[in-house]
Design an enzyme around this catalytic site. Structure first.
Site, PDB file in Angstrom:
ATOM      1  N   CYS A  22       5.436  37.936  16.941  1.00  0.00           N
ATOM      2  CA  CYS A  22       6.873  39.365  15.755  1.00  0.00           C
ATOM      3  C   CYS A  22       7.432  38.568  14.936  1.00  0.00           C
ATOM      4  O   CYS A  22       8.251  37.393  14.795  1.00  0.00           O
ATOM      5  CB  CYS A  22       7.554  39.782  17.137  1.00  0.00           C
ATOM      6  SG  CYS A  22       8.667  40.904  16.237  1.00  0.00           S
TER       7      CYS A  22
ATOM      8  N   ASP B  56      67.817 -28.781  10.048  1.00  0.00           N
ATOM      9  CA  ASP B  56      67.209 -29.125  11.468  1.00  0.00           C
ATOM     10  C   ASP B  56      66.406 -27.234  11.607  1.00  0.00           C
ATOM     11  O   ASP B  56      67.359 -26.611  12.075  1.00  0.00           O
ATOM     12  CB  ASP B  56      67.892 -29.290  12.556  1.00  0.00           C
ATOM     13  CG  ASP B  56      67.587 -29.561  13.832  1.00  0.00           C
ATOM     14  OD1 ASP B  56      68.098 -30.140  14.990  1.00  0.00           O
ATOM     15  OD2 ASP B  56      66.293 -28.925  13.979  1.00  0.00           O
TER      16      ASP B  56
ATOM     17  N   CYS C 201      11.566  38.297  15.614  1.00  0.00           N
ATOM     18  CA  CYS C 201      11.962  37.843  16.173  1.00  0.00           C
ATOM     19  C   CYS C 201      11.627  36.370  15.547  1.00  0.00           C
ATOM     20  O   CYS C 201      11.812  35.696  16.818  1.00  0.00           O
ATOM     21  CB  CYS C 201      11.617  38.061  17.568  1.00  0.00           C
ATOM     22  SG  CYS C 201      11.524  39.724  17.713  1.00  0.00           S
TER      23      CYS C 201
ATOM     24  N   ASP D  39      37.113  42.272  19.550  1.00  0.00           N
ATOM     25  CA  ASP D  39      36.698  42.196  18.042  1.00  0.00           C
ATOM     26  C   ASP D  39      35.393  42.767  17.082  1.00  0.00           C
ATOM     27  O   ASP D  39      35.212  43.611  17.652  1.00  0.00           O
ATOM     28  CB  ASP D  39      36.218  40.881  18.062  1.00  0.00           C
ATOM     29  CG  ASP D  39      35.722  39.593  16.719  1.00  0.00           C
ATOM     30  OD1 ASP D  39      37.282  39.848  16.336  1.00  0.00           O
ATOM     31  OD2 ASP D  39      35.304  39.234  15.984  1.00  0.00           O
TER      32      ASP D  39
ATOM     33  N   HIS E 108      12.288  45.098  21.098  1.00  0.00           N
ATOM     34  CA  HIS E 108      12.008  43.715  20.984  1.00  0.00           C
ATOM     35  C   HIS E 108      12.843  42.592  21.513  1.00  0.00           C
ATOM     36  O   HIS E 108      13.766  42.118  21.649  1.00  0.00           O
ATOM     37  CB  HIS E 108      12.977  43.738  19.467  1.00  0.00           C
ATOM     38  CG  HIS E 108      12.204  43.910  18.314  1.00  0.00           C
ATOM     39  ND1 HIS E 108      10.966  43.598  17.599  1.00  0.00           N
ATOM     40  CD2 HIS E 108      12.610  45.041  17.477  1.00  0.00           C
ATOM     41  CE1 HIS E 108      11.240  43.916  17.224  1.00  0.00           C
ATOM     42  NE2 HIS E 108      11.784  45.471  16.841  1.00  0.00           N
TER      43      HIS E 108
END
Length: 1429
Positions: free
Chosen positions: A1182, A508, A1185, A1206, A1158
Site C-alpha cells: 500500500c 630549616d 502505508c 493536547d 488502512h
C-alpha cells in the site's frame, strides 16, 4: 630528461647548486635532484610540471605536508627538495635545506591566521578528500592510513558504544562513498553489525529510488545522470562519477547522503548494544547523584534524537527523574544551573545520613529559638551571627543550605576542613601572612614548573644571586624573576642580617620558629619555653623583628636562647617565598581532576604482617628521601590500601598500592600510543642503541592538586602508634593515568632532540628507547651520550646496566641484529600432563612465534580449551593436537630471521592455504627475505568457503600493513583471476579490491560449484518446501516439479529451517545434471548463494556435495503464500498434518478493507485468519502505508482513569485530542477555537462517556483557564501539568498526535471536510488496528481494562471480607482442633489457610469463624459454638 631538467635555468640553476644538503655539509644540490624529484612526483600522482613555478611548488608542499608524520624517508626528502626549490624560484637566498624549512615554517605561521579567516568566510571544511589541482580539476585524495587506523582502533576499543557515531562522523568528514566503503571494509569482520548496516543501507537506497524515479528518455548531451540508491552506496558508480555529483552546480552530496544512511545503521547497532531507554533512567533513593548522572549521559548518547532534543532532555529529564532529595535542591538552583553546580549541590545528598542532617538542622533551629526566648531578659541586643560558608547573616555555617565552600573556613586553604585546621588561634599576623603566603605559593609553583633543578635544592626569592643556573634546553622558559638556588649537598647555611647584626644561620624548612644564639635585640621581650631534639630550652621572645635573608626582608617573631645552631624557621621562610624542590622532572605537570561530582577514595587500610610493615617502612623512608612521596597529617581525609609482596625468586620486597578505587574516580585518559612498534617496520640502520629509562613513572611529577588523593597509610602492629601517612609527588605505579601522562611527558622531552637530529630514528614505547642512525659508531655513541644528558637534565636516568651498545639488542620481546631480527628464543615445554593454564601459555608462545616462523598452527590446541574449564584442570592431548605440537616443535628448531623495511621497495604479501581452515602469510620486499609472517584461522560464520576466508585474510594483512608501514602491500594469492572476479562481483563489499596477482602455490583456492544467474532452459524445475510443527518437532520436506513429479518425506526432531534445507537436498538427489530449484526460504537461499564449500552443519555439507556433482544449478526464491503455482502446491503437500494452511480465502477481503481503513497487519491477521507474512505484504504494497515506524511509548502511569489531552494543528484548524493512557484509545474533535470554553465542554463530554479520574495537559492558556478548572472540579477530575516525554506527562498524547495525523493522511481524500477525516481516523485507530498488550485494538483494550478494574475492585472487597475470618481445622485423623489460622481463599470443597505455612484443608475438616478481635483460647469445642460462615 631534458624536459625535467628545464625546471631551473641560468642564474637560478647556479643558486640551486650552491645550496648545501645539510648545514655545514660538503654535499650540495645538483641537477640530478631535480630529475629525481620529477620522477617521484609521478609516483605520487602529481604533475612534475608543478616544479617550474612558485605556485606549483606551493601546491606540492600543501599536498605533501599532511603526510610527513606517517610518510617514508623518501617522502620527507621530496618535501625538503621542493621546499628548497620554492625559495630559489622566489630568488630568496638560503644556505641549506634546514634554513629553507625554517623559512617555510615562518611563512606558514604568518599566513595561518589569514588562512583560518578565509576558511571561516567560506564556511567550508578544509578536510575534504576532494581537492582542486593546478588545472582547476577536482581530484580525489584517498583517506590516509592514519584515519583508517584510528577508525579501526575506535571499533576495537569502543565496540559499538554510542561514542562510535560522533567518531565516525568526524573521521569521514567530506568523504566520498568510496572512502566510506573503505572505512566499512576495514571493520568488515564484525559481520552481525555489518549485516544490520547493509540492511539499513539497502532500505534507504530503495527509499531513495522510490522518492527519485528515473526520468524517461535519454539523458541530454552534457548532462550527468541522476544517481540511484546503489550509486550513492558506491556499488554501481565510479569514483569519477561520485566526484562529479559532489562538485557539480548544484551539487548532489552523495557522500553526505551515504554517510547519513550509515549513521542511521550505526544508530540501530548502538541501539542493539545499548537497549535502555532514557525514560528508564531514574535515580535510586540512596544512589549518589554522580552515579545517576553517569548512567543518564551514557544512555542519552545512544538515543536517536537531534541535539536540540537531547539538550532539552538534559534540562528537564535529568531533574525530573532525580530522587526527591536531589530534585528539591536542583529546583532551588533554578533552570540555568550548570552540571558542575548540580554535582556540587547534590554531593552527599540522599540516604539516612542526609535525612539525619536535615533533622538535626531543624532541631537546632528549634532549640536556638527556645534558648533565645529564655535569655531575652538578660543582655542587650543579641550579636548578629554571620555564616562562614555563604557570607550571609542570620545563620551559622553548620546550618547553611548553600553548597559547601571548598577549603577551610578558618585559614582559607584547601585539603582540610575547619575542625581539622592546624592554624594556631593566637596568630596576630594571620591575615597579612595569609595573603603573602598565597602570593608566595602561587609564585613558587609557576617557577617550579619552569625551572625546577635536577637535584634537591632550596630556592629563595631574590633579585640578585650569582648561584642562579639555567639549562640550555630551558632558556627562555623561566620567569622574569631571578631565584637563588641553594643545593642540599651541604647544609644550607646563609648570612642573615638581624637588627643590623650579621649572623650565619641554617635555613630549616622543618622548624616552625626562628631561633638564634645569644644576640642583643632592642625592644621588649617575654619569656618562653620551647621543645627541641635535646629537650626544652628557655628563650626570650622578641616580636616584630626585621630580618634580611638573601636580599629579602621579613618581619616576625625571633626567639633568642642557647640553641646549638642558628635556625631560620618557616615563620620567616614563608614570607620570602622559600620553597624546597625535589629531584623530580621539571617538565610541566599535566593537570588532573576527579570525575565531576566525585570525591577521592576513602578505603581503610587492612592489617599487615610485621615483616610487610617493616619492608614498607624501609621502602617509604627511601622514597621520601628521594622526594617521590611526602608525609602528610590527619588533615588529608583520603586513603588507599597499601601492601607488599616479594619478588619472584628473591628476598626483596615490592610495595604495591591498590588504586582500584581511585581509578574508578579518575576520568579516562586517551592512550597516546595505539599499539607497540614492530621490528618489521624499522629501517635498516648502521648504528643502533637500546636504552631503558630508570624509575620511569617516579621521574614525572604528579599534579599538585591531585596528590592528596594518592594518600596511603602504613599501619603499626597492634595499633601501637598511629599509622604513618604519605602521599605521592610523582606518578604512582598502578594508577590509570600514569602510562598516558608518562608517554605524553616523554614525547615532549624528546621533541627537541628529535628536531635537532632529524636523521636519527628514535622509537619510544613507555620506558624503552630504540635509537638508530647511519652515523659511524663513534659519532653515534656521542649522540647517545648527548641524548642521555638531555634526559638527565629533565630528571630521567638511563642506567648503564640496561644500556645496550652491541648487538644483538633485546627490545620489546624481539632480538635485533644489524641486518635482521627475530623473536627472543622460545622454548616449548615438554610435559607428561597439560593443564588448561599450560595450554593457554603454549598457544600464547606459538602465536608470538608465528610473526616470523611461517607455518605455525594452533587450531587443534585451541580446540582443547573449548568449554568452561578451571585453569588447573588436566586436559589430555588429542592425536591431532600432538601432531600439531610436534610440527610446531620442528618449525621452531630452525632459527628464522626477518629483515628490515626498505622504503624504496614495494611491499608484497603472499598467502597460502594450509587446510582445515588455517592460512599462513608472508610479507616481504625481496624473495625469501621476510619482513614478517603470520597466520589466520578464524572462522566467522557457520557456512563459509575458501574464497570468503581468503578475503578475510587479505583484510587482516592489509590492516596490519597499514598499521606497521602506512601502506597496503601488493598481494600474491593462490586463486585464479576468474574465480576471484566471480566471487567479488557477488560479494556485497565489492568496493575495495586490493592490487593482486595469481601465484600457483598449491592448494589453489577455487569455487567448487557455480550457481547460474538465469533459469536453465530445458532443465526440470523443482518447487521445494518444508514445514515443521514447533510443539511436536514433526516435519515434512518435499518437492513438486513442472513435469508432474512430486515427493514428500517425514522427518522427526526438526525445525522449519532444517526442513527447507532437506527439501533442497531431496531435489538435488532426485534431479539430473542440470536443475532449476525454486524455494520460498530466504534462510536456505542465503546459505547456498554464498557458495560455501564447508559448514558446521552436516546437512549443508551434504547439499554442497550434491551441488559439486551437478553441471549447472539455478536457485531462485519466490514469496510464500502468494498463490504461485508450484510453490502453492508443494506448500499444501508438506503442510498436510503439520500446520494449518490458509491461502487466498481471506486475502481479497483483507485487501478491500485495508483500502478503506488502512488497518495494520495485526488487525488483518486477526480478523481474516491470515499468516502474518501475508498481512505484512498487504501493508507493504500500500503506497499510503509506507511511513516508517510506529509510535514508541515510554513508561507512563497507566492507571485506568488517566487521560492525556493536547491540541494539535492541521490544515490551519485545531484538533483537540484525548488519549486514554493505559489503552491508547483516542477521542478527538475539531474545535473552532483554542479557548477554555471549548476545552471545558470537550472534557465534560469525555467524562460523560468514560470514567475519567485524572487528566494531564500542558501549560497552554486554554488548559490553565478558570473555566477548565471549574469543569474539572465539578466532574471530580484531578488536573495535572507535565512535560513531554516525562513519566506522568505528555509523551503518549504527543506520539498519538503523530499517529492520528498519519491516519488522517491515509484517508483524507475519502472525506470532504477535515472534521469528517478526523472522526474516520479515530474509528480506524480505535477499532481497526491491533497490537500491543493482548493483541487487542485500542477500543477492545479500554473496555477490557475498565471491566478488569471493576472486577478487581469487587475481588478486593471479597478478599478484605474473607480476611475478617479465622479458621480452626483438623489434620488427618487427629481429633484435636488447631488454629486459629488466617483464611486466604474459600472454595466449594476446600479452603486455603495460612498459619506457619500455607495449607489446603478439606471443607469438612474446617470451621470458619468471624474474628471479633479477641483470641480464642483452649482446645475444646469453643469453635463449634461460633456462627459458621
Amino acid at each position: 630528461m631534458g624536459a625535467r631538467a628545464s625546471v631551473l635555468s641560468g642564474g637560478k640553476l647556479d643558486k640551486w647548486e650552491k645550496i648545501q644538503l645539510r648545514p655545514g655539509g660538503k654535499k650540495k644540490y645538483r641537477l640530478k635532484h631535480l630529475v629525481w624529484a620529477s620522477r617521484e612526483l609521478e609516483r605520487f600522482a602529481l604533475n612534475p610540471n608543478l616544479l617550474e613555478t612558485v605556485e606549483g611548488c606551493r601546491q606540492i608542499i600543501r599536498q605533501l605536508q599532511p603526510s610527513l608524520q606517517t610518510g617514508s624517508e623518501e617522502l620527507r626528502s621530496l618535501f625538503n627538495t621542493v621546499a628548497t626549490l620554492y625559495w630559489v624560484h622566489q630568488s630568496i637566498q638560503v644556505r641549506d635545506t634546514k634554513e629553507a624549512l625554517d623559512k617555510l615554517e615562518e611563512e606558514q605561521n604568518r599566513t595561518q591566521q589569514k588562512t583560518q579567516q578565509g576558511k571561516a568566510d567560506k564556511g567550508v571544511s578544509q578536510n575534504y578528500p576532494i581537492v582542486q589541482n593546478l588545472q582547476g580539476q577536482m581530484v580525489h585524495q584517498a583517506l590516509s592510513p592514519r584515519t583508517l587506523n584510528a577508525w579501526v582502533k575506535v571499533i576495537e576499543e569502543k565496540a559499538f558504544s554510542p561514542e562510535v557515531i560522533p567518531m565516525f562522523s568526524a573521521l569521514s568528514e567530506g568523504a566520498t562513498p568510496q572512502d566510506l566503503n573503505t572505512m566499512l571494509n576495514t571493520v568488515g569482520g564484525h559481520q552481525a553489525a555489518m549485516q544490520m548496516l547493509k540492511d539499513t543501507i539497502n532500505e534507504e537506497a530503495a527509499e531513495w529510488d522510490r522518492m527519485h524515479p528515473v526520468q524517461a528518455g535519454p539523458i541530454p548531451p552534457g548532462q550527468i545522470r541522476e544517481p540511484r540508491g546503489s550509486d550513492i552506496a558506491g556499488t554501481t558508480s565510479t569514483l569519477q562519477e561520485q566526484i562529479t555529483w559532489m562538485t557539480s552546480n548544484p551539487p548532489i552530496p552523495v557522500g553526505e547522503i551515504y554517510k547519513r544512511w550509515i549513521i542511521l545503521g550505526l544508530n540501530k547497532i548502538v541501539r542493539m548494544y545499548s537497549p535502555v531507554s532514557i525514560l528508564d533512567i531514574r535515580q535510586g533513593p540512596k544512589e549518589p547523584f554522580r552515579d545517576y548522572v553517569d548512567r543518564f549521559f551514557r544512555v542519552l548518547r545512544a538515543e536517536q534524537a537531534t541535539q536540540e532534543v537531547k539538550n532539552w532532555m538534559t534540562e528537564t529529564l535529568l531533574v525530573q527523574n532525580a530522587n526527591p532529595d536531589c530534585r528539591t535542591i536542583l529546583k532551588a538552583l533554578g533552570s540555568g544551573a550548570t552540571l558542575e553546580e548540580m554535582m556540587t549541590a547534590c554531593q552527599g545528598v540522599g540516604g539516612p545520613g542526609h535525612k539525619a542532617r536535615v533533622l538535626a538542622e531543624a532541631m537546632s533551629q528549634v532549640t536556638n529559638s527556645a534558648v533565645m526566648m529564655q535569655r531575652g531578659n538578660f543582655k542587650g541586643q543579641r550579636r548578629i551571627i554571620k555564616c562562614f560558608n555563604c557570607g550571609k547573616e542570620g545563620h551559622l555555617a553548620r546550618n547553611c543550605r548553600a553548597p559547601r565552600k571548598k577549603g577551610c573556613w578558618k585559614c582559607g586553604k584547601e585539603g582540610h576542613q575547619m575542625k581539622d585546621c592546624s592554624e594556631r588561634q593566637a596568630n596576630f599576623f594571620r591575615e597579612v601572612l595569609a595573603s603573602q603566603q598565597r602570593e608566595a605559593r602561587k609564585f613558587s609553583s609557576e617557577q617550579t614548573r619552569a625551572n625546577s633543578p635536577t637535584s634537591r635544592e632550596l630556592w629563595v626569592r631574590g633579585e640578585d644571586n650569582p648561584l642562579s643556573e639555567t639549562g640550555n634546553e630551558r632558556s627562555g622558559t623561566g620567569s622574569s624573576f631571578n631565584f637563588p638556588q641553594i643545593t642540599l649537598w651541604q647544609r644550607p647555611v646563609v648570612t642573615v642580617k638581624v637588627g643590623g647584626q650579621l649572623r650565619e644561620a641554617l635555613l630549616d624548612t622543618g622548624a616552625d620558629d626562628t631561633v638564634l644564639e645569644e644576640i642583643n635585640l632592642p625592644g621588649k621581650w617575654k619569656p618562653k619555653m620551647i621543645g627541641g631534639i635535646g629537650g626544652f630550652i628557655k628563650v626570650r621572645q622578641y616580636d616584630q623583628v626585621c630580618m634580611e635573608i638573601c636580599g629579602q626582608k621579613a618581619i616576625g617573631t625571633v626567639l633568642v636562647g642557647p640553641t646549638p645552631v642558628n635556625i631560620i624557621g618557616r615563620n620567616m621562610l614563608t614570607q620570602i617565598g622559600c620553597t624546597l624542590n625535589f629531584p623530580i622532572s621539571p617538565i610541566e605537570t599535566v593537570p588532573v581532576k576527579l570525575k565531576p561530582g566525585m570525591d577521592g577514595p576513602k578505603v581503610k587500610q587492612w592489617p599487615l604482617t610485621e615483616e610487610k610493615i617493616k619492608a614498607l617502612v624501609e621502602i617509604c623512608t627511601e622514597m621520601e628521601k628521594e622526594g617521590k612521596i611526602s608525609k602528610i597529617g590527619p588533615e588529608n581525609p583520603y586513603n588507599t590500601p597499601v601492601f607488599a609482596i616479594k619478588k619472584k625468586d628473591s628476598t626483596k620486597w615490592i610495595k604495591l598500592v591498590d588504586f582500584r578505587e581511585l581509578n574508578k574516580r579518575t576520568p579516562d585518559f586517551w592512550e597516546v600510543q595505539l599499539g607497540i612498534p614492530h621490528p618489521a617496520g624499522l629501517k635498516k640502520k648502521k648504528s643502533v642503541t637500546v636504552l631503558d629509562v630508570g624509575d620511569a613513572y617516579f621521574s614525572v611529577p604528579l599534579d599538585k592538586d591531585f596528590r592528596k588523593y594518592t594518600a596511603f597509610t602504613i599501619p603499626s602492629i597492634n595499633n601501637e602508634t598511629p599509622g604513618i601517612r604519605y602521599q605521592y609527588n610523582v606518578l604512582p605505579q598502578g594508577w590509570k593515568g600514569s602510562p598516558a601522562i608518562f608517554q605524553c611527558s616523554m614525547t615532549k622531552i624528546l621533541e627537541p632532540f628529535r628536531r635537532k637530529n632529524p636523521d636519527m630514528v628514535l622509537y619510544q614505547y613507555m620506558d624503552d628507547l630504540y635509537v638508530g642512525s647511519d652515523l659511524e659508531i663513534g659519532q653515534h655513541r656521542a649522540k647517545i651520550e648527548e641524548l642521555r644528558e638531555h634526559l638527565l637534565r629533565w630528571g630521567f636516568t638511563t642506567p648503564d646496566k640496561k644500556h645496550q651498545k652491541e648487538p644483538p639488542f633485546l627490545w620489546m620481546g624481539y632480538e635485533l641484529h644489524p641486518d635482521k631480527w627475530t623473536v627472543q628464543p622460545i622454548q616449548l615445554p615438554d610435559k607428561d600432563s597439560w593443564t588448561v593454564n599450560d595450554i593457554q601459555k603454549l598457544v600464547g608462545k606459538l602465536n608470538w612465534a608465528s610473526q616470523i616462523f611461517p607455518g605455525i598452527k594452533v587450531k587443534q590446541l585451541c580446540k582443547l580449551l573449548r568449554g568452561v574449564k578451571a585453569l588447573t584442570d588436566i586436559v589430555p592431548l588429542t592425536a591431532e593436537a600432538e601432531l600439531e605440537l610436534a610440527e610446531n616443535r620442528e618449525i621452531l628448531k630452525e632459527p628464522v630471521h626477518g629483515v628490515y623495511y626498505d622504503p624504496s621497495k614495494d611491499l608484497i604479501a603472499e598467502i597460502q592455504k594450509q587446510g582445515h581452515g588455517q592460512w599462513t602469510y608472508q610479507i616481504y620486499q625481496e624473495p625469501y627475505k621476510n619482513l614478517k609472517t603470520g597466520k589466520y584461522a578464524r572462522i566467522r560464520s557457520a557456512h563459509t568457503n575458501d574464497v570468503k576466508q581468503l578475503t578475510e585474510v587479505v583484510q587482516k594483512v592489509a590492516m596490519e600493513s597499514i598499521v606497521i608501514w602506512g601502506k597496503t602491500p601488493k598481494f600474491r594469492l593462490p586463486i585464479q583471476k576468474e574465480t576471484w572476479g566471480t566471487w567479488w562481483t557477488e560479494y556485497w563489499q565489492a568496493t575495495w579490491i586490493p592490487e593482486w596477482e595469481f601465484v600457483n602455490t598449491p592448494p589453489l583456492v577455487k569455487l567448487w560449484y557455480q550457481l547460474e544467474t538465469e533459469p536453465i532452459v530445458g532443465a526440470e524445475t523443482f518447487y521445494v518446501d518444508g514445514a515443521a510443527n514447533r510443539e511436536t518437532k514433526q516435519g515434512k520436506a518435499g518437492y513438486v516439479t513442472d513435469k508432474g513429479r512430486q515427493k514428500v518425506i517425514s522427518i522427526t526432531e526438526t525445525t522449519n529451517q532444517k526442513t527447507e534445507l532437506q527439501a533442497i537436498h531431496l531435489a538435488l538427489q532426485d534431479s539430473g545434471s542440470e536443475v532449476n530449484i525454486v524455494t520460498d526460504s530466504q534462510y536456505a537461499l542465503g546459505i547456498i548463494q554464498a557458495q560455501p564449500d564447508k559448514s558446521e552443519s552436516e546437512l549443508v555439507n551434504q547439499i554442497i556435495e550434491q551441488l559439486i556433482k551437478k553441471d549447472r544449478v539455478y536457485l531462485s526464491w519466490v514469496p510464500a503464500h502468494k498463490g504461485i503455482g508450484g510453490n502453492e502446491q508443494v506448500d499444501k503437500l508438506v503442510s498436510s498434518g503439520i500446520r494449518k494452511v490458509l491461502f487466498l480465502d481471506g486475502i481479497d477481503k483483507a485487501q478491500e478493507e485495508h483500502e478503506k481503513y488502512h488497518n495494520n497487519w495485526r488487525a488483518m491477521a486477526s480478523d481474516f485468519n491470515l499468516p502474518p507474512v501475508v498481512a505484512k505484504e498487504i501493508v507493504a504494497s500500500c503506497d499510503k502505508c509506507q511511513l516508517k515506524g510506529e509510535a514508541i511509548h515510554g513508561q507512563v502511569d497507566c492507571s485506568p482513569g488517566i487521560w492525556q489531552l493536547d491540541c494539535t494543528h492541521l490544515e490551519g484548524k485545531i484538533i483537540l485530542v484525548a488519549v486514554h493512557v493505559a489503552s491508547g484509545y483516542i477521542e478527538a474533535e475539531v474545535i473552532p477555537a483554542e479557548t477554555g470554553q471549548e476545552t471545558a465542554y470537550f472534557i465534560l463530554k469525555l467524562a460523560g462517556r468514560w470514567p475519567v479520574r485524572v487528566i494531564h495537559t500542558d501549560n497552554g492558556s486554554n488548559f490553565t483557564s478558570a473555566v477548565v478548572k471549574a469543569a474539572c472540579w465539578w466532574a471530580d477530575i484531578k488536573q495535572e501539568f507535565g512535560i513531554p516525554y516525562n513519566p506522568q506527562s505528555q509523551g503518549v498524547v504527543e506520539s498519538m498526535n503523530k499517529e492520528l495525523k498519519k491516519i488522517i493522511g491515509q484517508v483524507r481524500e475519502q472525506a470532504e471536510h477535515l472534521k469528517t477525516a478526523v472522526q474516520m481516523a479515530v474509528f480506524i485507530h480505535n477499532f481497526k488496528r491491533k497490537g500491543g498488550i493482548g493483541g487487542y485494538s485500542a477500543g477492545e483494550r479500554i473496555i477490557d481494562i475498565i471491566a478488569t478494574d471493576i472486577q478487581t475492585k469487587e475481588l478486593q472487597k471479597q478478599i478484605t471480607k474473607i480476611q475478617n475470618f479465622r479458621v480452626y481445622y483438623r489434620d488427618s485423623r487427629e481429633p484435636i482442633w488447631k488454629g486459629p489460622a488466617k483464611l486466604l481463599w474459600k472454595g466449594e470443597g476446600a479452603v486455603v489457610i495460612q498459619n506457619s505455612e500455607i495449607k489446603v484443608v478439606p471443607r469438612r475438616k474446617a470451621k470458619i469463624i468471624r474474628d471479633y478481635g479477641k483470641q480464642m483460647a483452649g482446645d475444646d469445642c469453643v469453635a463449634g459454638r461460633q456462627d459458621e460462615d
